[in-house]
Write an enzyme that holds these catalytic residues in place. Structure first.
Site, PDB file in Angstrom:
ATOM      1  N   ASP A 197       0.791  -1.221   0.000  1.00 19.63           N
ATOM      2  CA  ASP A 197       0.000   0.000   0.000  1.00 19.63           C
ATOM      3  C   ASP A 197       0.828   1.277   0.000  1.00 19.63           C
ATOM      4  OD1 ASP A 197      -1.915  -1.905   0.245  1.00 19.63           O
ATOM      5  OD2 ASP A 197      -2.688  -1.243   2.171  1.00 19.63           O
ATOM      6  N   GLU A 213      -0.491  -6.859  12.573  1.00 26.46           N
ATOM      7  CA  GLU A 213      -0.432  -6.717  11.116  1.00 26.46           C
ATOM      8  C   GLU A 213       0.945  -6.253  10.658  1.00 26.46           C
ATOM      9  OE1 GLU A 213      -2.850  -4.309   7.578  1.00 26.46           O
ATOM     10  OE2 GLU A 213      -3.128  -3.765   9.679  1.00 26.46           O
TER      11      GLU A 213
END
Length: 445
Positions: A227, A412
């Site tokens: 991302d 994460e």
């Protein structure tokens, strides 16, 4: 190489696999599809509903992301097929059944009331021009290798072959969608299509504009799965993205392996072996992605480093203005390599000559360590590479274990300076691959 794993690490490994398996669920609903605007057309439907569909899948985080993600699911299946091959094949089959007539699969499955409740309305629509890494082929490559190495019972071998026979036409359509829609201007070049080249509010333009201000300042190409990785500052058709080229090599190689396994006749217009050979040509790769000045592999595109965000008054209509952060370009961009060393520079199978090896030994490991760790090559630096492998593997395992012991969660992401867990938690997703890193079970990556 046999590196021992202590009892604390084994406990965390059990928690990782247990949470991943516990996140497998059944979803039903309809995706929302964003249609491209057609110039000069007065009446147009902007959002279309996909057909009602069911999805059996794992999720990366039950409380945070209770929905299916195409990019994540390939990583999940690297573990799940080792637990139960039939569950894994069932899940992969459900994902392939979501493919449209063009060979595109919506990358995010927001199906049902629970999933929708966790996603702001503007984030829901999926864009059929945008891809997502075909990570399911990581698992299928692994499974095919297991077949060749006789890792399955006769009954399982038969079931896998039957599945691959039925799935092959969809896998072909998926490959062809990538190979045509995400191709670049040069032979063997690819880039993630769909980036916004008109935005004035992003420091580095990305595909999806529906993010809060913090992510708008940082995020790059969402569809790539990486991302926040900085791409060319000015999107254009001349871009060349290294990571998708590497994914296409993996996809072609996987398709060739399946084709060979099933004794399928090679079609002239779909010669996966030739495509894999072309994409593994190091000389060709160097011509379009290697920067001699830096000694590293980079993306290529219309780029300048002299871009910043400044507060400006923006006209919002009705004689009203607001103060917003607006992108200011201080230097004309030019076609060049994008000089940012990171995950892309180290990508699948091509990292061996891309960087001085000392640059990759992060104190707490790298987010994509599972992809990077097994890339050991014979050569003058093989002893150094082995030492770095041992250090990187140890750091990663130790850091995930420490965070789990301190917080009770798998995370994460992990801070690169202090190693603290960041982002969503609990998060199994790719973090659960620490189990395979502990076991040194890297498959055919």
């Amino acid at each position: 190489m046999d590196l021992m794993v202590d009892s604390e690490s084994i406990t965390v490994g059990k928690a990782a696999i247990g949470n991943l398996l516990g996140g497998i669920g059944y979803f039903y609903g309809q995706s929302k599809i964003a249609l491209p605007r057609i110039p000069d057309l007065k009446e147009q439907v902007d959002i279309l509903s996909y057909w009602p569909a069911e999805l059996y899948t794992a999720v990366p985080s039950r409380p945070g992301f209770p929905r299916g993600f195409l990019w994540d699911e390939g990583f999940h299946q690297l573990l799940i097929w080792r637990w139960d091959i039939h569950i894994s094949l069932d899940i992969i089959g459900h994902w392939l059944d979501l493919m449209n007539i063009d060979g595109w699969i919506p990358r995010e499955q927001i199906l049902g009331a629970e999933a929708l409740s966790r996603v702001p309305e503007e984030y829901v629509p999926q864009h059929p021009t945008n891809g997502n890494p075909p990570t399911l082929l990581l698992a299928l490559s692994d499974i095919v290798s297991g077949l060749k190495d006789n890792k399955f019972t006769a009954m399982d071998r038969n079931d896998i072959s039957l599945f691959l026979n039925h799935a092959f036409v969809r896998l072909e359509a998926w490959f062809q969608w990538f190979n045509t829609t995400q191709s670049g201007s040069l032979t063997s070049s690819y880039y993630w299509h769909g980036r916004d080249n008109k935005t004035i509010r992003l420091l580095n333009p990305r595909v999806d504009q529906n993010f809060n201000l913090f992510f708008q300042l940082l995020i790059s190409t969402l569809s790539s799965g990486l991302d926040d990785y900085p791409r060319a500052s000015h999107p254009s058709n001349d871009e060349r993205h290294l990571d998708i080229r590497c994914w296409m090599f993996l996809a072609a190689d996987c398709m060739h392996s399946i084709e060979d396994l099933l004794n399928k006749e090679t079609k002239p217009d779909k010669n996966y072996g030739s495509t894999a050979k072309l994409l593994s040509d190091l000389d060709l790769l160097n011509q379009i992605h290697f920067d001699d000045a830096y000694g590293a592999y980079f993306d290529f595109g219309n780029h300048t480093e002299k871009v910043e965000l400044k507060w400006r008054e923006v006209d919002v209509g009705h004689n009203n203005t607001t103060c917003e952060l607006v992108r200011v370009v201080l230097e004309k961009p030019e076609l060049r390599f994008v000089p940012h060393i990171g995950y892309v520079s180290l990508n699948h199978g091509f990292w061996k000559s891309s960087l001085n090896s000392s640059r990759i030994a992060a104190s707490f490991g790298l987010t994509m360590d599972y992809v990077l760790l097994p890339k050991q090559e014979n050569g003058p630096y093989q002893d150094t590479a082995k030492a770095l492998y041992t250090e990187l593997r140890s750091n990663l395992i130790r850091n995930i274990v420490r965070n789990y012991e301190d917080t009770g969660f798998l995370w994460e992401q992990f801070d690169q300076d202090e190693g603290k867990g960041k982002g969503t938690h609990p998060f199994t997703g790719w973090t659960s691959l620490v189990v395979l890193i502990m076991a040194e079970a890297y498959g055919k990556i």
